[in-house]
Design an enzyme around this catalytic site. Structure first.
Site, PDB file in Angstrom:
ATOM      1  N   LEU A 610      28.193 108.865 -27.535  1.00  0.00           N
ATOM      2  CA  LEU A 610      27.904 109.127 -26.124  1.00  0.00           C
ATOM      3  C   LEU A 610      27.599 110.597 -25.911  1.00  0.00           C
ATOM      4  O   LEU A 610      26.498 110.972 -25.529  1.00  0.00           O
ATOM      5  CB  LEU A 610      29.099 108.687 -25.267  1.00  0.00           C
ATOM      6  CG  LEU A 610      29.090 109.138 -23.807  1.00  0.00           C
ATOM      7  CD1 LEU A 610      27.921 108.533 -23.059  1.00  0.00           C
ATOM      8  CD2 LEU A 610      30.416 108.799 -23.130  1.00  0.00           C
ATOM      9  N   ASP A 611      28.615 111.424 -26.159  1.00  0.00           N
ATOM     10  CA  ASP A 611      28.501 112.868 -25.976  1.00  0.00           C
ATOM     11  C   ASP A 611      29.285 113.506 -27.126  1.00  0.00           C
ATOM     12  O   ASP A 611      30.497 113.705 -26.990  1.00  0.00           O
ATOM     13  CB  ASP A 611      29.080 113.263 -24.613  1.00  0.00           C
ATOM     14  CG  ASP A 611      29.058 114.769 -24.367  1.00  0.00           C
ATOM     15  OD1 ASP A 611      28.471 115.481 -25.193  1.00  0.00           O
ATOM     16  OD2 ASP A 611      29.638 115.214 -23.371  1.00  0.00           O
TER      17      ASP A 611
END
Length: 902
Positions: A610-611
């Protein structure tokens, strides 16, 4: 219109080729039946072409067809033989591809094969042609010395497209409350022949000239792009209306003050809208060689004053400037301020640009937001530029779109005549083709020879590239056929569920889930939910021999372990030459392995979560598109957070932990560096980070705050945005988090110094700290024993993990704001948002947004779609393009909106 009705007669047969024909051999050719598309009623030759052939001694066979628009009795009168069996013919011609089972071996075929780009849908046909040693002549590759197609239906695409959009305008005007003369024009295929369609358009024009157009809609303006046959065909139809042609720069005046008893048209050529980015000039020769140096001002100089755009230009990605982008559509459908209703009860138009007929049907091309063709059955859709949604309707907000990719099929009789006139001069040499002979023994004109794709069971040299294009795409299918692919997944945490679920959709993939003895039951439960999944006990830190043998037995390794274990796993992958995927940051320890990874010839994809992960992919998709449009990125900010759903945020931190809180707590005292308005900001380590938190109001209903994350400035180079004056990446939390965490910092709880007393506590030590409401509500002042740990921070992490462990619905929010400066000087602020909720009986939001990207990358590596060797991150189009598309298929919907500033 005489140019269309009185089509020129076909040229006399080439006596040169006729004389070369063996006098003792009577040539036989066949016109086959079109049987792939129900709308295909055309033929490659008309009866009058057949008459010329039969008069010259050629035997012409015509397969019977009740669908063909020209009745077979007319072919019979021309001397053709109507029969099902066409095996006698040496040359078989059609329009579209034949069914594979009906291809006759060792014949010469001519048709549009749609194989020159290795189109997957037609590769089975291509294989069949090769196996049967067919000589294929593809009309699409019959070009003149300048590369222009000489055998095509372009003009009739223009005619049909123009009829259709006039019909569509009638429907659109009616939906907006206006009856117009266009209501009496039907779809092109509803007319017996083009003469009937012409008469309907003329009748409409007569009513317009009589002043029967509602004055409330103002003067109508049409813009034709391109100067080729497509555009000319469309212009031939509008010429049946009372039309006045004006220069593009005159369109603004006539759109506001023009005569309501006529319509206005302009023909746009390159010189009218293309300008050099550096100085605004236009050099046609330079543009041919360097289109990337140019941009189009069509969106501001012509489009705002156009009622209907008829697009007939070819778009050559990626450097050719687009006519209209998504952002332009948003601006062009802003409500008109100057145009008001003149008749009571007749509302004014919502905006000037009402319709686009994209005859080029080039998806994602010069009209960026035309991403899917319409069909003869469903010819129109509404493009809502604010929501970027296509509606199968003529009502609602937006621009009416028509983009049918087989327009000439709507006017089959005239299209057949037109196409036959262009094909006929080359039929004579095609008749001499003997597919059983070597191509080197045959003699053809360049127009025919360069269009031969297959001969004697092989691709001709000019088209051998097709096989190379196929190899890359078909590698995945070949791998599946060779046997089961084995994936070693290290870690069975809750983000691993989507990984296993995604990979085991393919019956040819087996997943081995390795987990420590403490969590083996968790791995067993995961394996029980999915097919082809095997749980095993593995402790990476103490069983490196076991790990090495497991890596050897698998085709790919996915590490969902803490980042510190990735280098250990990577070294085994390097030794055993096995590819690897992780969702973690590319750490310094991993970077040290770069040369070893390259020498081993393997692929290790990092930051595929995701991040990091989705944030990189969304950033690069936006940035690279902006650059392709000749724009400059002036600012970039990205904030992301994994949060409890709002109804589950009922604690002082407004937060819950899905794994050990240690890292979350430690980040609150980390340093941060970012760029704002050209100034570098430094937040030192030690506890002031929480003081920098600011309100994030892009989703007011969520009550968010954000603070910077580590060093944002290092992304200027990999993102290619060194021109940006603002660059910040940060973390999102609900309001209240920073205040509570700031309290922890001030209380000295974020302390990583060794604390021997916590190794054998006899009573709560934390409650001796100064009292605060947050500590009280989190049970930190109770008489419960402090968790054993070697530091205060580690003890606090264990305590919070017990008190605030994740167990309910969660939420992911990611927001990228990109400032894009256009060559026109306009500043676009693009907002890219991703909001994902966890499912009550399914995967959490965090699991989906971390697990699916990793699984998609794994599948791409397994299938050979990612073939680059070395340490990779998802910042190149070959990775982020397919990955983002597949994430959308998994329900991760990204919303992109833009606002413009002059």
């Amino acid at each position: 219109m005489l140019r269309l009705v009185g089509l020129h007669r076909s040229r006399a047969p080439s006596r040169v080729w006729a004389q070369r024909r063996n006098k003792h051999h009577r040539a036989v050719m066949a016109i086959r039946r079109e049987d792939v598309n129900p709308w295909e009623r055309r033929a490659p030759l008309a009866p009058r072409h057949v008459r010329e052939l039969t008069n010259d001694g050629v035997k012409v066979l015509v397969q019977p067809s009740n669908r063909r628009a020209i009745h077979e009795k007319f072919y019979m009168k021309a001397g053709a033989v109507i029969q099902e069996d066409i095996s006698e013919a040496s040359l078989i011609v059609g329009v579209k591809r034949p069914l594979e089972e009906k291809v006759i071996p060792r014949k010469t075929y001519a048709f549009f094969s749609h194989t020159i780009k290795a189109q997957e849908a037609n590769m089975g046909l291509l294989d069949d042609l090769l196996n049967k040693e067919v000589r294929l002549i593809d009309y699409e590759k019959m070009v003149d010395a300048n590369g222009y197609r000489i055998v095509a239906f372009g003009q009739w695409a223009g005619v049909a497209g123009m009829i259709n959009i006039l019909h569509g305008l009638g429907l659109r005007f009616l939906a907006l409350g206006h009856h117009t003369p266009f209501m009496h024009i039907g779809m092109a295929h509803n007319y017996r022949n083009v003469s009937q369609a012409i008469q309907a358009v003329r009748d409409c024009g007569y009513e317009i000239s009589m002043g029967l157009m509602p004055r409330s809609i103002g003067p109508l303006t049409f813009c034709f792009t391109g100067t080729g046959n497509v555009s000319k065909g469309a212009q031939d139809m509008i010429n049946e209306l009372p039309v006045e042609y004006v220069e593009p720069h005159e369109l603004k005046d006539v759109s506001e003050t023009g005569d309501m008893n006529k319509v206005y048209a302009t023909v746009l050529s390159r010189r009218h809208h293309l300008v050099r980015k550096s100085d605004g000039n236009y050099d046609p020769m330079e543009y041919e060689n360097h289109p990337e140096l140019y941009t189009s001002h069509f969106r501001t100089s012509v489009a705002p004053y156009t009622t209907c755009l008829i697009n007939g230009i070819y778009w050559d990605p990626p450097h050719t400037p687009r006519l209209l982008r998504r952002l332009d559509a948003q601006r062009l459908i802003r409500p008109l301020k100057s145009l008001s209703a003149l008749n009571e009860g007749s509302p004014a138009l919502p905006h000037k640009l009402l319709a686009i007929c994209d005859i080029s049907a080039d998806t994602g091309g010069s009209i960026e937001f035309m991403t899917e063709c319409t069909t003869i059955d469903k010819p129109f859709c509404m493009y809502d530029a604010d929501q970027h949604i296509d509606h199968d309707s003529v009502e609602g907000n937006g621009i009416l779109m028509c983009s049918i990719d087989n327009l000439p099929a709507q006017l089959p009789i005239e299209a057949t005549e037109y196409f036959g006139d262009r094909l006929f001069p080359y039929i004579w040499e095609m008749l001499l083709s003997d597919a059983t002979k070597s191509l080197n023994e045959e003699e053809f004109s360049p127009q025919v020879r360069d269009a031969i794709i297959t001969s004697n069971g092989a691709l001709t040299p000019k088209f051998e590239y097709i096989e190379k294009m196929r190899e890359k795409r078909e590698k995945a299918q070949i791998l599946k056929k060779t046997g089961m692919k084995r994936v070693l997944l290290l870690g069975s945490g809750y983000v691993s569920g989507p990984v296993v679920e995604y990979l085991t959709r393919d019956e040819g993939t087996q997943v081995t889930v390795g987990e420590s003895s403490v969590l083996l039951k968790q791995a067993e439960e995961l394996a029980a939910r999915y097919p082809n999944t095997i749980p095993i006990m593995l402790d990476v830190s103490s069983q490196e021999g076991h790990l090495d043998s497991l890596v050897t037995d698998h085709d790919l390794v996915i590490s969902m372990l803490p980042y510190s274990f990735h280098p250990i796993v990577a070294k085994h992958c390097i030794r055993r030459k096995v590819n690897m995927v992780t969702a973690s940051y590319l750490s310094p320890a991993m970077k040290e392995l770069r040369s070893s990874v390259e020498e081993a010839g393997i692929t290790i994809v990092n930051e595929m979560g995701l991040d990091p992960g989705i944030d990189h992919m969304l950033a690069m998709e936006c940035i690279e598109q902006a650059k392709a449009d000749g724009c400059t990125v002036e600012s970039y900010s990205s904030f992301c957070g994994g949060l409890p759903a709002p109804e589950c945020s009922d604690n002082p931190l407004r937060y819950k932990f899905s794994w050990s809180p240690y890292g979350v707590l430690l980040n609150t005292v980390s340093p941060a560096v970012f760029l704002r308005d050209g100034e570098v900001w430094n937040i030192p380590a030690g506890g002031t980070l929480m003081d920098s938190a600011t309100a994030m109001d892009f989703f007011p209903g969520f009550s968010l705050e954000g603070f910077p994350n580590r060093d944002s400035t290092k992304y200027a180079e990999p993102y290619g945005i060194q021109t940006a004056h603002t660059l910040i990446r940060g973390t999102l939390r609900f309001k209240g988090f920073s205040k509570a965490m700031g309290g922890f910092v001030k209380l000295g709880l974020i302390n990583t110094e060794p604390s021997p007393v916590l190794l054998h506590p006899t009573e709560s030590k934390l409650r001796r700290n100064p009292c605060c409401l947050c500590c009280c509500r989190l049970g930190m002042l109770s008489d419960d024993a402090v968790p054993h740990a070697d530091t205060i921070l580690a003890s606090l992490a264990k305590h919070l993990e017990a008190k605030l462990s994740f167990g309910e619905r969660d939420l992911i929010i990611m927001r990228n704001d990109v400032g894009i400066r256009h060559p026109t000087g306009e500043l676009e602020m693009r907002q890219i948002s991703l909001v994902v909720y966890g499912e009550p009986n399914g995967f959490s939001a965090m699991a989906k947004t971390v697990g699916y990207p990793a699984a998609i990358a794994a599948r791409m590596v397994l299938d050979g779609e990612i073939s680059t060797k070395g340490l990779l991150v998802p910042m190149t189009n070959d990775i982020y393009g397919p990955a983002l598309a597949r994430l959308k298929e998994e329900g991760l919907h990204i919303i992109s909106k833009s606002t413009l500033q002059d």
